[in-house]
Scaffold this active site. Sequence first.
Site, PDB file in Angstrom:
ATOM      1  N   ASP A   1      56.551  38.888   1.751  1.00 48.54           N
ATOM      2  CA  ASP A   1      55.101  38.744   2.415  1.00 48.54           C
ATOM      3  C   ASP A   1      54.850  37.601   2.989  1.00 48.54           C
ATOM      4  O   ASP A   1      55.436  36.524   2.803  1.00 48.54           O
ATOM      5  CB  ASP A   1      53.960  38.568   1.162  1.00 48.54           C
ATOM      6  CG  ASP A   1      52.425  38.840   1.354  1.00 48.54           C
ATOM      7  OD1 ASP A   1      52.081  39.925   0.883  1.00 48.54           O
ATOM      8  OD2 ASP A   1      52.089  38.145   2.138  1.00 48.54           O
ATOM      9  N   ILE A   2      54.040  37.592   4.107  1.00 42.20           N
ATOM     10  CA  ILE A   2      53.828  36.511   5.073  1.00 42.20           C
ATOM     11  C   ILE A   2      53.171  35.320   4.493  1.00 42.20           C
ATOM     12  O   ILE A   2      53.250  34.273   4.846  1.00 42.20           O
ATOM     13  CB  ILE A   2      53.161  36.882   6.410  1.00 42.20           C
ATOM     14  CG1 ILE A   2      53.569  36.036   7.672  1.00 42.20           C
ATOM     15  CG2 ILE A   2      51.551  37.322   6.430  1.00 42.20           C
ATOM     16  CD1 ILE A   2      53.101  36.665   8.887  1.00 42.20           C
TER      17      ILE A   2
ATOM     18  N   ASN B   1      47.656  47.331  -4.887  1.00 43.38           N
ATOM     19  CA  ASN B   1      46.133  47.303  -4.697  1.00 43.38           C
ATOM     20  C   ASN B   1      45.783  48.874  -3.807  1.00 43.38           C
ATOM     21  O   ASN B   1      46.570  49.194  -3.119  1.00 43.38           O
ATOM     22  CB  ASN B   1      45.897  46.076  -3.723  1.00 43.38           C
ATOM     23  CG  ASN B   1      45.975  45.003  -4.328  1.00 43.38           C
ATOM     24  OD1 ASN B   1      45.739  44.772  -5.633  1.00 43.38           O
ATOM     25  ND2 ASN B   1      46.444  43.919  -3.546  1.00 43.38           N
TER      26      ASN B   1
ATOM     27  N   GLN C   1      42.744  46.317  -1.732  1.00 40.83           N
ATOM     28  CA  GLN C   1      43.663  46.850  -0.288  1.00 40.83           C
ATOM     29  C   GLN C   1      43.533  46.397   0.842  1.00 40.83           C
ATOM     30  O   GLN C   1      42.307  46.768   1.561  1.00 40.83           O
ATOM     31  CB  GLN C   1      44.124  48.251  -0.513  1.00 40.83           C
ATOM     32  CG  GLN C   1      45.236  48.859   0.454  1.00 40.83           C
ATOM     33  CD  GLN C   1      45.673  50.108   0.240  1.00 40.83           C
ATOM     34  OE1 GLN C   1      44.697  51.128  -0.315  1.00 40.83           O
ATOM     35  NE2 GLN C   1      46.492  50.613   1.115  1.00 40.83           N
TER      36      GLN C   1
ATOM     37  N   HIS D   1      52.050  50.137  -0.597  1.00 39.90           N
ATOM     38  CA  HIS D   1      53.083  48.690  -0.806  1.00 39.90           C
ATOM     39  C   HIS D   1      52.864  48.479  -2.083  1.00 39.90           C
ATOM     40  O   HIS D   1      51.688  48.333  -2.566  1.00 39.90           O
ATOM     41  CB  HIS D   1      53.056  47.760   0.281  1.00 39.90           C
ATOM     42  CG  HIS D   1      51.541  47.195   0.424  1.00 39.90           C
ATOM     43  ND1 HIS D   1      50.492  48.101   1.113  1.00 39.90           N
ATOM     44  CD2 HIS D   1      50.806  46.083  -0.147  1.00 39.90           C
ATOM     45  CE1 HIS D   1      49.521  47.004   1.107  1.00 39.90           C
ATOM     46  NE2 HIS D   1      49.454  46.069   0.128  1.00 39.90           N
TER      47      HIS D   1
ATOM     48  N   HIS E   1      53.483  45.091  -4.156  1.00 38.49           N
ATOM     49  CA  HIS E   1      54.080  43.638  -4.309  1.00 38.49           C
ATOM     50  C   HIS E   1      54.791  43.247  -5.425  1.00 38.49           C
ATOM     51  O   HIS E   1      54.761  43.858  -6.641  1.00 38.49           O
ATOM     52  CB  HIS E   1      52.785  42.815  -4.522  1.00 38.49           C
ATOM     53  CG  HIS E   1      51.625  42.926  -3.323  1.00 38.49           C
ATOM     54  ND1 HIS E   1      51.562  41.800  -2.337  1.00 38.49           N
ATOM     55  CD2 HIS E   1      50.683  43.942  -3.384  1.00 38.49           C
ATOM     56  CE1 HIS E   1      50.692  42.272  -1.531  1.00 38.49           C
ATOM     57  NE2 HIS E   1      50.054  43.054  -1.941  1.00 38.49           N
TER      58      HIS E   1
HETATM   59  P1  5GP Z   1      47.203  44.201   0.235  1.00 41.70           P
HETATM   60  O1  5GP Z   1      45.974  43.252   0.121  1.00 41.70           O
HETATM   61  O2  5GP Z   1      46.850  45.352   1.176  1.00 41.70           O
HETATM   62  O3  5GP Z   1      47.621  44.773  -1.007  1.00 41.70           O
HETATM   63  O4  5GP Z   1      48.420  43.247   0.790  1.00 41.70           O
HETATM   64  C1  5GP Z   1      48.791  43.216   2.074  1.00 41.70           C
HETATM   65  C2  5GP Z   1      49.830  42.227   2.288  1.00 41.70           C
HETATM   66  O5  5GP Z   1      50.338  42.225   3.571  1.00 41.70           O
HETATM   67  C3  5GP Z   1      49.097  40.779   1.986  1.00 41.70           C
HETATM   68  O6  5GP Z   1      49.681  39.905   0.974  1.00 41.70           O
HETATM   69  C4  5GP Z   1      49.566  39.977   3.442  1.00 41.70           C
HETATM   70  O7  5GP Z   1      49.817  38.659   3.162  1.00 41.70           O
HETATM   71  C5  5GP Z   1      50.682  40.737   3.872  1.00 41.70           C
HETATM   72  N1  5GP Z   1      50.786  40.818   5.369  1.00 41.70           N
HETATM   73  C6  5GP Z   1      49.654  41.337   6.116  1.00 41.70           C
HETATM   74  N2  5GP Z   1      50.280  41.290   7.367  1.00 41.70           N
HETATM   75  C7  5GP Z   1      51.468  40.741   7.536  1.00 41.70           C
HETATM   76  C8  5GP Z   1      52.619  40.628   8.393  1.00 41.70           C
HETATM   77  O8  5GP Z   1      52.585  40.947   9.333  1.00 41.70           O
HETATM   78  N3  5GP Z   1      53.928  40.520   7.770  1.00 41.70           N
HETATM   79  C9  5GP Z   1      54.140  40.290   6.492  1.00 41.70           C
HETATM   80  N4  5GP Z   1      55.203  39.921   6.182  1.00 41.70           N
HETATM   81  N5  5GP Z   1      53.349  40.739   5.538  1.00 41.70           N
HETATM   82  C10 5GP Z   1      51.846  40.773   5.907  1.00 41.70           C
END
Ligand code: 5GP
Length: 121
Positions: A35-36, A95, A102, A108, A110
Amino acid sequence: MNTPHDPNCIFCKIIAGQIPSKKVYEDDELFAFHDIAPWAPVHFMIVPKAHIPSMAHVGTEHEALLGRLMVLAPKLAMEQGCRPYPEGGFRIVTNTGAEGGQEVHHLHVHVMGGPRPWLRG
Ligand code: 5GP
Ligand code: ZN
């Protein structure tokens, strides 16, 4: 296999190598990358290569794929530095939808772990 792909999806672009990522794992159906914006000392995500928008979109045709994903999670968690159960362990979070928190609409999981305190979670 003809994998559904969304040209506007950031995770589809990461899987295709069009956006760089720190890759953790890849096979013909699954991709894992850091994760970034990590919440924890270990924080990566496992995604199906197929563009499935969320857990609200899965059906019986995805049983084997999601089974493989969940069996892969603990193996990669250990490889990435999570300490063994029960003192160590890890957290698996998916999420789903706006109220589920989400942000990226490509399914995805985590996987987070490592010594606490964490930034979040
Ligand atoms: P969500 O909130 O949808 O469960 O999580 C999305 C995750 O994707 C977040 O934790 C965010 O930091 C990660 N993320 C968003 N854009 C990028 C990206 O370009 N590269 C990487 N490695 N992670 C990303
Ligand atoms: Zn996608």
